[in-house]
Enzyme design. Structure first.
Site, PDB file in Angstrom:
ATOM      1  N   ASP B  35       0.843  -1.190   0.000  1.00  0.00           N
ATOM      2  CA  ASP B  35       0.000   0.000   0.000  1.00  0.00           C
ATOM      3  C   ASP B  35       0.878   1.240   0.000  1.00  0.00           C
ATOM      4  O   ASP B  35       2.023   1.224   0.456  1.00  0.00           O
ATOM      5  CB  ASP B  35      -0.865   0.015   1.265  1.00  0.00           C
ATOM      6  CG  ASP B  35      -2.010  -0.981   1.179  1.00  0.00           C
ATOM      7  OD1 ASP B  35      -2.210  -1.565   0.110  1.00  0.00           O
ATOM      8  OD2 ASP B  35      -2.687  -1.168   2.206  1.00  0.00           O
ATOM      9  N   LYS B  57      -3.675   3.007  -2.259  1.00  0.00           N
ATOM     10  CA  LYS B  57      -4.915   3.770  -2.319  1.00  0.00           C
ATOM     11  C   LYS B  57      -4.733   4.899  -1.330  1.00  0.00           C
ATOM     12  O   LYS B  57      -4.106   4.734  -0.303  1.00  0.00           O
ATOM     13  CB  LYS B  57      -6.096   2.923  -1.870  1.00  0.00           C
ATOM     14  CG  LYS B  57      -6.180   1.588  -2.554  1.00  0.00           C
ATOM     15  CD  LYS B  57      -7.224   0.744  -1.887  1.00  0.00           C
ATOM     16  CE  LYS B  57      -7.149  -0.686  -2.374  1.00  0.00           C
ATOM     17  NZ  LYS B  57      -8.050  -1.553  -1.611  1.00  0.00           N
ATOM     18  N   MET B 170     -10.416   7.567  10.078  1.00  0.00           N
ATOM     19  CA  MET B 170     -11.213   8.447   9.225  1.00  0.00           C
ATOM     20  C   MET B 170     -10.363   9.454   8.482  1.00  0.00           C
ATOM     21  O   MET B 170      -9.185   9.635   8.766  1.00  0.00           O
ATOM     22  CB  MET B 170     -12.244   9.186  10.057  1.00  0.00           C
ATOM     23  CG  MET B 170     -11.800   9.525  11.450  1.00  0.00           C
ATOM     24  SD  MET B 170     -11.475  11.241  11.805  1.00  0.00           S
ATOM     25  CE  MET B 170      -9.732  11.220  12.163  1.00  0.00           C
TER      26      MET B 170
END
Lengths: 248, 248
Positions: B35, B57, B170
């Protein structure tokens, strides 16, 4: 000069799940105060001449009181030693690490914290059960149910909700109560579970079933402690994603 | 012969938070699919001649689709290579690791899983905030609020309950909505929070406050991603138990 304390998470038992920081702390420690559940394989990685003191607790019977642990930490740090306080799993997930740090701070002892692989994360990895999943669970909740106290203050209605994974740190004797309360509060009796005994260790066993037969299945397989319960739709993946140890 | 895939959690960024098993997997890998958020310090521990492929991502914009990642895993494993699929944090906590394993199982590719230190556990340790505490929180819940979809399906009433810690993965842009929804569903506006930016890294920052001023405090300090929010009574300990980086 005053010493220091490093509060270290030892992970679930497999020495390969120690972090590099934890290994370094073990190599540098003069004294290691460790819980009973920390495995021999982990302690074998400590400096040869470090003093090892077991301050374990097991199954609710406290062999060493929290006050005694505090006193030992203080005594060794004040003697100028580098102390490692080694706890199973992660020190901040049901580890009472916060209380120990508050005590150290009140006595002006310098400290650091090294996180560890907590049982829920380890058992998930080694049983092939993802704790969250786009299709099945948007959140995961770590809960303890170790004694009457914790059972009675839990919010069962919230725990019984769907589409969340519960990772329950508990004694095996609690399973019948857990099953009854969750069903009574609306969790479907067909919700799958994976009960992981000795997670990450060579003798790991995974028992699968549904909430409605949880206590029965655990008894039939004589599941003992330590065990971690993963309850939720994700647990249905255990049979197909198993890769470690015996098939469930 | 067919190769294999090891799904590895890289932890939150500090290479010292890799596990010994993860280090071994990185040393043995022929190919590493990682990642974007996996730090350079972690990748530096890989075998020199391993091929490194970024399949990152970020912030909801997918640079590589999940299908492309699946295809790459399959291609390299079928070519007989030892593949490491390296994810930030833990692969089974908001990591879509389960989906990748289902794909591999469907194609008969052997795999293993190495758990990692997930952001919530790392940020707690490095900010001095215990996720559970005998006096303040009997459970901790890991939640993601990364996009409209996840916001709309969360059970806000359950999240707003007292005496549990929320660890929220978040985007910083979600804070105002989080604050509004939690208060609207009954969580007290005086509930303390610790917002941890770049947890475990040298530039870690911790911003503290109460739910009622969450978005305002985050904006005033220009908190950016990656950030993890710890919300609950335990967060009140952040100022007194801070030990890493700048004081909150």
């Amino acid at each position: 000069a005053v010493g220091s304390v490093v509060l270290v998470g030892a992970g679930p038992g497999d020495p390969g799940l120690l972090t590099l920081r934890a290994l370094r702390a073990l190599n540098e420690a003069d004294v290691i105060l460790h819980d009973r559940l920390v495995g021999a394989g982990v302690l074998a990685l400590a400096r040869r001449d470090a003093e090892q003191i077991e301050v374990g607790k097991q199954g609710g019977r406290h062999h060493t009181t929290q006050e005694t642990i505090h006193a030992l930490l203080l005594e060794h740090a004040r003697a100028g030693r580098r102390v490692v306080r080694l706890k199973g799993g992660d020190p901040f997930v049901f580890g009472r690490g916060g209380e120990e740090l508050e005590f150290l701070r009140a006595h002006a002892i310098p400290f650091e914290v090294v996180p560890g692989i907590t049982a829920a994360v380890a058992c998930a990895a080694f049983s092939g059960v993802p704790l969250t999943h786009r299709d099945h669970a948007q959140s995961v909740r770590f809960v303890t149910a170790h004694c009457r106290d914790s059972r009675d203050t839990l919010d069962w209605a919230a725990l019984a909700q769907e589409r969340q994974t519960l990772a329950i740190y508990m004694g095996v004797s609690e399973l019948a109560t857990l099953q009854a309360r969750l069903i009574e509060h609306g969790r479907d009796a067909t919700t799958p579970f994976a009960l992981v005994e000795n997670g990450s260790l060579p003798d790991q066993r995974v028992v699968c079933g549904v909430l409605g037969n949880l206590a029965e299945r655990a008894a039939a397989h004589a599941v003992g402690s330590p065990a971690l319960l993963i309850l939720g739709e994700v647990a249905a993946l255990a049979p197909s994603l198993a890769w470690f140890g015996a098939a469930p």
